[in-house]
Motif scaffolding. Structure first.
Motif, PDB file in Angstrom:
ATOM      1  N   GLN A 448      92.462  65.110 101.761  1.00  0.00           N
ATOM      2  CA  GLN A 448      93.101  64.039 102.515  1.00  0.00           C
ATOM      3  C   GLN A 448      93.815  63.036 101.611  1.00  0.00           C
ATOM      4  OE1 GLN A 448      93.316  63.807 105.959  1.00  0.00           O
ATOM      5  NE2 GLN A 448      92.533  65.913 105.802  1.00  0.00           N
ATOM      6  N   GLU A 449      93.279  62.827 100.414  1.00  0.00           N
ATOM      7  CA  GLU A 449      93.903  61.843  99.527  1.00  0.00           C
ATOM      8  C   GLU A 449      95.269  62.307  99.024  1.00  0.00           C
ATOM      9  OE1 GLU A 449      91.204  64.492  97.036  1.00  0.00           O
ATOM     10  OE2 GLU A 449      91.112  63.428  98.965  1.00  0.00           O
ATOM     11  N   GLN A 450      95.585  63.598  99.229  1.00  0.00           N
ATOM     12  CA  GLN A 450      96.878  64.111  98.788  1.00  0.00           C
ATOM     13  C   GLN A 450      97.946  64.048  99.873  1.00  0.00           C
ATOM     14  OE1 GLN A 450      97.790  65.011  95.841  1.00  0.00           O
ATOM     15  NE2 GLN A 450      95.816  65.106  94.771  1.00  0.00           N
ATOM     16  N   VAL A 451      97.560  63.673 101.096  1.00  0.00           N
ATOM     17  CA  VAL A 451      98.506  63.697 102.207  1.00  0.00           C
ATOM     18  C   VAL A 451      99.657  62.734 101.980  1.00  0.00           C
ATOM     19  CG1 VAL A 451      98.811  63.247 104.655  1.00  0.00           C
ATOM     20  CG2 VAL A 451      96.788  64.476 103.876  1.00  0.00           C
ATOM     21  N   ALA A 452      99.338  61.474 101.690  1.00  0.00           N
ATOM     22  CA  ALA A 452     100.390  60.464 101.500  1.00  0.00           C
ATOM     23  C   ALA A 452     101.317  60.804 100.340  1.00  0.00           C
ATOM     24  CB  ALA A 452      99.751  59.087 101.306  1.00  0.00           C
ATOM     25  N   PRO A 453     100.807  61.192  99.155  1.00  0.00           N
ATOM     26  CA  PRO A 453     101.720  61.569  98.069  1.00  0.00           C
ATOM     27  C   PRO A 453     102.633  62.745  98.415  1.00  0.00           C
ATOM     28  CG  PRO A 453      99.514  61.189  97.213  1.00  0.00           C
ATOM     29  CD  PRO A 453      99.403  61.160  98.688  1.00  0.00           C
ATOM     30  N   TYR A 454     102.091  63.728  99.127  1.00  0.00           N
ATOM     31  CA  TYR A 454     102.927  64.878  99.500  1.00  0.00           C
ATOM     32  C   TYR A 454     104.020  64.472 100.479  1.00  0.00           C
ATOM     33  CZ  TYR A 454     100.671  68.842  97.205  1.00  0.00           C
ATOM     34  OH  TYR A 454     100.247  69.751  96.273  1.00  0.00           O
ATOM     35  N   LEU A 455     103.667  63.639 101.463  1.00  0.00           N
ATOM     36  CA  LEU A 455     104.670  63.168 102.423  1.00  0.00           C
ATOM     37  C   LEU A 455     105.778  62.396 101.733  1.00  0.00           C
ATOM     38  CD1 LEU A 455     102.486  62.056 105.457  1.00  0.00           C
ATOM     39  CD2 LEU A 455     104.315  63.739 105.506  1.00  0.00           C
ATOM     40  N   ALA A 456     105.385  61.507 100.828  1.00  0.00           N
ATOM     41  CA  ALA A 456     106.381  60.714 100.114  1.00  0.00           C
ATOM     42  C   ALA A 456     107.289  61.602  99.276  1.00  0.00           C
ATOM     43  CB  ALA A 456     105.672  59.677  99.231  1.00  0.00           C
ATOM     44  N   ASP A 476     115.010  73.617 104.809  1.00  0.00           N
ATOM     45  CA  ASP A 476     114.284  74.237 105.920  1.00  0.00           C
ATOM     46  C   ASP A 476     112.792  74.346 105.618  1.00  0.00           C
ATOM     47  OD1 ASP A 476     116.591  74.496 107.339  1.00  0.00           O
ATOM     48  OD2 ASP A 476     116.936  76.589 106.817  1.00  0.00           O
ATOM     49  N   SER A 477     112.468  74.761 104.395  1.00  0.00           N
ATOM     50  CA  SER A 477     111.060  74.884 104.014  1.00  0.00           C
ATOM     51  C   SER A 477     110.369  73.528 104.037  1.00  0.00           C
ATOM     52  CB  SER A 477     110.952  75.511 102.614  1.00  0.00           C
ATOM     53  OG  SER A 477     111.509  76.795 102.592  1.00  0.00           O
ATOM     54  N   ALA A 478     111.070  72.491 103.577  1.00  0.00           N
ATOM     55  CA  ALA A 478     110.476  71.153 103.550  1.00  0.00           C
ATOM     56  C   ALA A 478     110.200  70.640 104.962  1.00  0.00           C
ATOM     57  CB  ALA A 478     111.401  70.194 102.807  1.00  0.00           C
ATOM     58  N   TYR A 479     111.131  70.846 105.882  1.00  0.00           N
ATOM     59  CA  TYR A 479     110.913  70.394 107.260  1.00  0.00           C
ATOM     60  C   TYR A 479     109.793  71.190 107.933  1.00  0.00           C
ATOM     61  CZ  TYR A 479     114.824  67.134 107.619  1.00  0.00           C
ATOM     62  OH  TYR A 479     115.650  66.059 107.478  1.00  0.00           O
ATOM     63  N   ARG A 480     109.672  72.460 107.583  1.00  0.00           N
ATOM     64  CA  ARG A 480     108.579  73.235 108.163  1.00  0.00           C
ATOM     65  C   ARG A 480     107.232  72.700 107.668  1.00  0.00           C
ATOM     66  NH1 ARG A 480     106.827  79.585 107.652  1.00  0.00           N
ATOM     67  NH2 ARG A 480     105.201  79.448 109.193  1.00  0.00           N
ATOM     68  N   LEU A 481     107.193  72.289 106.400  1.00  0.00           N
ATOM     69  CA  LEU A 481     105.971  71.679 105.870  1.00  0.00           C
ATOM     70  C   LEU A 481     105.633  70.402 106.630  1.00  0.00           C
ATOM     71  CD1 LEU A 481     103.670  71.300 103.893  1.00  0.00           C
ATOM     72  CD2 LEU A 481     105.308  70.404 102.230  1.00  0.00           C
ATOM     73  N   LEU A 482     106.633  69.573 106.882  1.00  0.00           N
ATOM     74  CA  LEU A 482     106.397  68.339 107.654  1.00  0.00           C
ATOM     75  C   LEU A 482     105.906  68.662 109.064  1.00  0.00           C
ATOM     76  CD1 LEU A 482     109.496  66.189 106.612  1.00  0.00           C
ATOM     77  CD2 LEU A 482     107.131  65.912 105.858  1.00  0.00           C
ATOM     78  N   THR A 483     106.465  69.712 109.661  1.00  0.00           N
ATOM     79  CA  THR A 483     106.022  70.121 110.997  1.00  0.00           C
ATOM     80  C   THR A 483     104.556  70.531 110.983  1.00  0.00           C
ATOM     81  OG1 THR A 483     108.266  70.885 111.496  1.00  0.00           O
ATOM     82  CG2 THR A 483     106.503  71.668 112.928  1.00  0.00           C
ATOM     83  N   SER A 484     104.148  71.279 109.956  1.00  0.00           N
ATOM     84  CA  SER A 484     102.744  71.684 109.840  1.00  0.00           C
ATOM     85  C   SER A 484     101.830  70.474 109.661  1.00  0.00           C
ATOM     86  CB  SER A 484     102.575  72.639 108.652  1.00  0.00           C
ATOM     87  OG  SER A 484     103.280  73.832 108.874  1.00  0.00           O
ATOM     88  N   GLN A 489      97.736  66.813 112.473  1.00  0.00           N
ATOM     89  CA  GLN A 489      97.385  65.400 112.699  1.00  0.00           C
ATOM     90  C   GLN A 489      97.208  64.642 111.388  1.00  0.00           C
ATOM     91  OE1 GLN A 489      94.120  64.980 115.422  1.00  0.00           O
ATOM     92  NE2 GLN A 489      94.957  66.408 116.900  1.00  0.00           N
ATOM     93  N   LEU A 490      97.936  65.050 110.374  1.00  0.00           N
ATOM     94  CA  LEU A 490      97.958  64.275 109.141  1.00  0.00           C
ATOM     95  C   LEU A 490      98.926  63.113 109.327  1.00  0.00           C
ATOM     96  CD1 LEU A 490      98.080  67.199 106.577  1.00  0.00           C
ATOM     97  CD2 LEU A 490      96.095  65.974 107.417  1.00  0.00           C
ATOM     98  N   VAL A 491      98.571  61.973 108.814  1.00  0.00           N
ATOM     99  CA  VAL A 491      99.328  60.748 109.076  1.00  0.00           C
ATOM    100  C   VAL A 491     100.731  60.872 108.503  1.00  0.00           C
ATOM    101  CG1 VAL A 491      99.426  58.274 108.708  1.00  0.00           C
ATOM    102  CG2 VAL A 491      97.225  59.401 109.043  1.00  0.00           C
ATOM    103  N   ILE A 492     101.738  60.630 109.342  1.00  0.00           N
ATOM    104  CA  ILE A 492     103.127  60.659 108.913  1.00  0.00           C
ATOM    105  C   ILE A 492     103.566  59.239 108.578  1.00  0.00           C
ATOM    106  CG2 ILE A 492     105.481  61.254 109.576  1.00  0.00           C
ATOM    107  CD1 ILE A 492     103.698  63.662 109.313  1.00  0.00           C
ATOM    108  N   GLU A 493     103.977  59.011 107.338  1.00  0.00           N
ATOM    109  CA  GLU A 493     104.395  57.674 106.918  1.00  0.00           C
ATOM    110  C   GLU A 493     105.658  57.250 107.650  1.00  0.00           C
ATOM    111  OE1 GLU A 493     102.728  55.730 104.855  1.00  0.00           O
ATOM    112  OE2 GLU A 493     101.171  57.228 104.647  1.00  0.00           O
ATOM    113  N   GLN A 494     105.735  55.976 108.019  1.00  0.00           N
ATOM    114  CA  GLN A 494     106.889  55.499 108.763  1.00  0.00           C
ATOM    115  C   GLN A 494     108.187  55.565 107.959  1.00  0.00           C
ATOM    116  OE1 GLN A 494     106.421  51.767 110.734  1.00  0.00           O
ATOM    117  NE2 GLN A 494     104.827  52.523 112.100  1.00  0.00           N
ATOM    118  N   GLU A 495     108.065  55.503 106.620  1.00  0.00           N
ATOM    119  CA  GLU A 495     109.270  55.572 105.799  1.00  0.00           C
ATOM    120  C   GLU A 495     110.006  56.897 105.983  1.00  0.00           C
ATOM    121  OE1 GLU A 495     106.429  54.383 104.856  1.00  0.00           O
ATOM    122  OE2 GLU A 495     106.980  52.285 104.503  1.00  0.00           O
TER     123      GLU A 495
END
Length: 850
Positions: A448-456, A476-484, A489-495
């Motif tokens: 879980q501690e890696q979620v925010a760094p990966y999103l950023a 395309d691969s990056a957007y698919r990762l965001l979709t997953s 239910q991993l927190v999506i940063e507002q930025e």
């Protein structure tokens, strides 16, 4: 009188033919008996005469009839069948073999050549008769055929002399025929497999190993569905074979052997898990050696199947070593093999990075499905907490104390560091695929501690991508990762919302699919602002000063030309999402609570890697008292009522209608019409048509509540314009633009099975009725011409008018008059079942739709 003479002559001719056939069969019987003569010259003459007779159609038909119906249904007591001929030929082979064995071994080259030619002729007789008998289907008894083949292969002399011909007959004429395979008993299957495994291990048998490996593969494939094979003996055979596989230089032999191994292991895995694990641990190192020596694509795929089967047997459902359900014969050996597998994957990706570093092409950057599934399973076992490197004993062709160790970087921190490199867009695609599939398959094992760094990191990379084809695949691969990540239910940063600006990214298919998924799962941050939208809001006046995130997303979907990125028109077309993908997103942005509707736009399959492995793992877990593989059921968090103002939703809806009308006016005023213009027409036709259907589906308005009917009016105008120029499509039907136009129109008018309610069906009927008759006429002409060119069917053209007039869903008005009475027809259109709503009342109703 004349007819009686004709009938009489026909009867006489039939009698002559019957007598002739009987004479021929009598000759065949005589020549077959003479094949057993003690005189070699008589045998030779009889064989030549028999071959000539077996080429005659009448003889073949008679033998086929006798063989098919059996002697009990044939009047003649001595009726001849193909089995009788094969039996006599087998006796002939034995007699000729005895003659060869009595003769002295020739000394001269000429004599040796003659002797070898004689052997080929003898073996060819059996092959010839089998071929003649089976050209029209199976006519022989499988038991007799196999008995004769095995007798030859078990004789040392005949094995060398005729083994190739007899083995080829078994492979091509027996094992490929379902009737013969179904007649073979369980003991015969075991005997055949044992025989050919023994021949494969005998270097003096004289048979080619490619042929032997093919037969072993075919025998196991056919036998596994008809009897229970014995795991112990076959696994011992394959273990011995693969211990020496490094000496085999022909990939064809290895391919057939590994295919046979995979077929056999998958058939016994459910009941022999411990034996499968022990077998895998004993030969896995040799599989890795084969992988490192540049195997063919077919061999690579077979190796991947083998390794995935081993992962399923050792770690069903991804369970780790210390968890219930895992199993290994020797855990230390297996863990060492896992580390070597990681090294294999690590080295492959490093080499791929070097190949694509100076390339502008995205070809071959995606990982194959089986390879990706294997990598994900390995990382799940090795990417543990506080592990940043792995020590691996390198694979060597020489066993002994000279092996070296290598330290490899590993863990999610290392992957994140690689993804953060802004100079490796293409190289990051496999790593993004890895993280995406891992989140889909093992979401709870991702830290879980890696979620925010990966999103950023992903957000930064998407924002920094230069709009070129070479990185389109990475996006395309990056957007698919965001979709997953959103689905887990991993927190999506507002930025992240800073990405969805016309000056930053384009509304590509993958980006639109991400938004479609996100909006059906989470509450949209209504009041989010970034510095660009804040500046824009300050420059606006009145009610438009409020610039919510929904408005930002709509402007991103339909950007002004001045706001677009500086890219070519062709490239923009390649990267733009399809209209049927955009339309549900636009409707979602007009809903008060998007998360109340089901997500129908982006399906997700956790078991995409193969249902067989999932079922196998399920069985292993049940036998370990873990009764099912953990299935992550998507539990959407409780969402409070949306705080957005209803009037703002009305304004957004009006802005969408204004956009549709503006685009319709622009497209209608174009006078120089070409295929590119027709493609734009079809794009907006599809966009508006799907917008109407999704609006009814999501209850934005009901069938009779289309606000002012503007959407339908726009669609009607665009269809008329398209109809006036539809012949351009027929003139260039095979070009890519024409195919895209046809696809857009196809996706505009949904088939009945895709409609979910009576309201949707009613709307779909109305949309179909807007299509001008000339469009249907032109498309039917294309179909007719295609049919004429394909098979010359002239009758289809005659029925064309019936087909067209049978299409009751489509309009039939005169196109020539349509341009002169546009305004009148628009007024009449509002009286056909779609109630006209008035101004603010309609928009207020829309705002409270959901």
């Amino acid at each position: 009188m004349k007819s009686l003479l004709v009938a009489s002559s026909e009867v006489m001719e039939m009698e002559v033919n019957i007598k002739s056939n009987m004479d021929y069969l009598s000759d065949v019987i005589v020549y077959c008996r003479e094949l057993s003569s003690e005189k070699a010259t008589e045998r030779k003459k009889s064989l030549e005469k028999l071959k000539n007779l077996l080429h005659k159609k009448s003889v073949i038909n008679s033998l086929d009839y006798n063989s098919q119906h059996g002697r009990e249904k044939v009047r003649e007591r001595n009726a001849l069948t193909w089995d009788d001929i094969i039996r006599e030929v087998h006796s002939y082979v034995y007699l000729e073999t005895q003659l060869l064995q009595k003769g002295k071994e020739p000394q001269s080259a000429t004599a040796r050549s003659s002797r070898e030619k004689k052997k080929q002729e003898i073996g060819g007789v059996f092959k010839f008769v089998v071929k003649q008998a089976e050209n029209r289907g199976p006519r022989l008894r499988a038991s007799q055929l196999i008995r004769q083949i095995t007798e030859v292969l078990r004789d040392e002399f005949m094995l060398v002399a005729y083994g190739l011909d007899y083995s080829s007959v078994l492979l091509k004429n027996v094992l490929t025929v379902r009737k013969y395979c179904s007649e073979i008993g369980e003991k015969t299957w075991h005997d055949l497999i044992t025989l050919f495994c023994k021949l494969f291990g005998d270097p003096d048998c004289g048979l080619d190993k490619i042929l032997l490996s093919r037969i072993i593969h075919s025998l196991i494939s056919a036998a596994m569905v008809r009897c229970d094979l014995r795991p112990k003996k076959l696994l011992a055979f394959f273990t011995n074979v693969f211990k020496d596989i490094r000496t085999e230089k022909r990939f064809a032999v290895i391919e057939h052997l590994i295919s046979a191994v995979n077929t056999f292991v998958l058939s016994i895995a459910q009941n022999s898990r411990a034996q499968v694990c022990k077998f895998g641990e004993s030969i896995c190192i040799n599989m890795l050696y084969l992988w490192e020596n540049r195997p063919s694509n077919t061999l690579k795929e077979e190796i991947l199947v083998f390794l995935r089967t081993q992962m399923a047997a050792h770690h069903p459902g991804g369970v780790r070593r210390d968890q219930i359900g895992s199993f290994a014969h020797d855990w230390d050996d297996w863990q060492s093999l896992l580390r070597k597998l990681y090294e294999l994957f690590y080295t492959d990706l490093q080499q791929q990075n070097n190949r694509t570093r100076f390339s502008a092409s995205s070809k071959d950057t995606n990982l194959p499905e089986n390879y990706l599934e294997l990598i994900v399973d390995i990382c799940n076992q090795l990417f543990l907490e506080n592990v940043s490197s792995i020590d691996v004993t390198q694979i060597s062709t020489q066993q002994g104390p000279g092996t070296k160790k290598r330290r490899l970087e590993s863990g999610w921190c290392y992957v994140l560091e690689f993804l953060s490199d802004r100079d490796q867009h293409l190289q990051m695609i496999p790593w993004i695929q890895l993280v995406t599939r891992f989140l889909e398959k093992y979401p709870k094992n991702f830290p879980q501690e890696q979620v925010a760094p990966y999103l950023a990191t992903i957000a930064n990379q998407l924002g920094d991508f230069k709009r070129c084809v070479s990185v389109h695949q990475a996006e395309d691969s990056a957007y698919r990762l965001l979709t997953s990540m959103a689905r887990q239910q991993l927190v999506i940063e507002q930025e992240l919302w800073n990405l969805f600006l016309p000056s930053v990214t384009r509304p590509s298919s993958s980006a639109v699919q991400f938004l479609n998924s996100y909006l059906t799962l989470y509450k949209i941050p209504e009041h989010y602002r970034n510095h660009l939208t804040s500046l824009l809001a300050q420059s606006l006046e009145g009610e438009e000063k409020n610039y919510p995130l929904r408005k930002q997303l709509l402007d991103w979907v339909f950007p002004e030309r001045s706001q677009c990125l500086n890219i070519s028109a062709g490239m923009a077309s390649e990267q733009r999402a399809e209209p049927w993908e955009i339309s549900p997103l636009v409707v979602l942005l007009l809903l008060k609570n998007q998360s109340d509707v089901p997500n129908r736009c982006c399906d997700f399959d956790k078991n995409a890697g193969g249902s067989y492995y999932t079922n196998l793992e399920q069985l292993f877990l049940q036998s370990s008292n873990e009764f099912e593989i953990e299935k992550d059921i998507l539990k959407v968090k409780p969402i409070s009522m949306c705080s957005i103002n209803v009037s703002l939703l009305n304004e957004l809806y009006k802005s969408v209608l204004r956009l549709f009308k503006e685009k319709t006016t622009i497209l209608e005023e174009v006078t120089d019409c070409d295929l590119n213009h027709l493609e734009s027409l079809s794009w907006y036709i599809c966009m508006i048509g799907n917008f109407i259907v999704w609006s009814v589906r999501y209850k934005v308005f009901h069938e009779g509540e289309l606000t002012d009917g503007e959407c339908v009016k726009c669609m009607k105008v665009l269809l008329r314009k398209f109809g006036r120029n539809v012949k351009l499509v027929a003139a260039q039907e095979n070009c890519s633009s024409s195919l895209r136009i046809l696809t857009n129109l196809q996706r505009t008018f949904l088939p009945d099975e895709e409609l979910n309610s009576d309201e949707e069906y009613s709307v779909a009927l109305r949309l179909r009725s807007l299509v001008p008759a000339c469009v249907i006429e032109e498309f039917m002409n294309i179909v007719v011409e295609k049919n004429k060119k394909a098979n010359g069917n002239q009758s289809f053209a005659a029925d064309k008018s019936h087909i067209i007039h049978g299409a009751d869903d489509f309009d039939d008005f005169d196109m020539e008059d349509s341009t002169q009475h546009t305004e009148d027809q628009d007024d009449d259109f509002m009286d056909d079942g779609f109630a006209e709503s008035q101004g603010s009342e309609a928009t207020e109703t829309h705002g409270h739709g959901v």
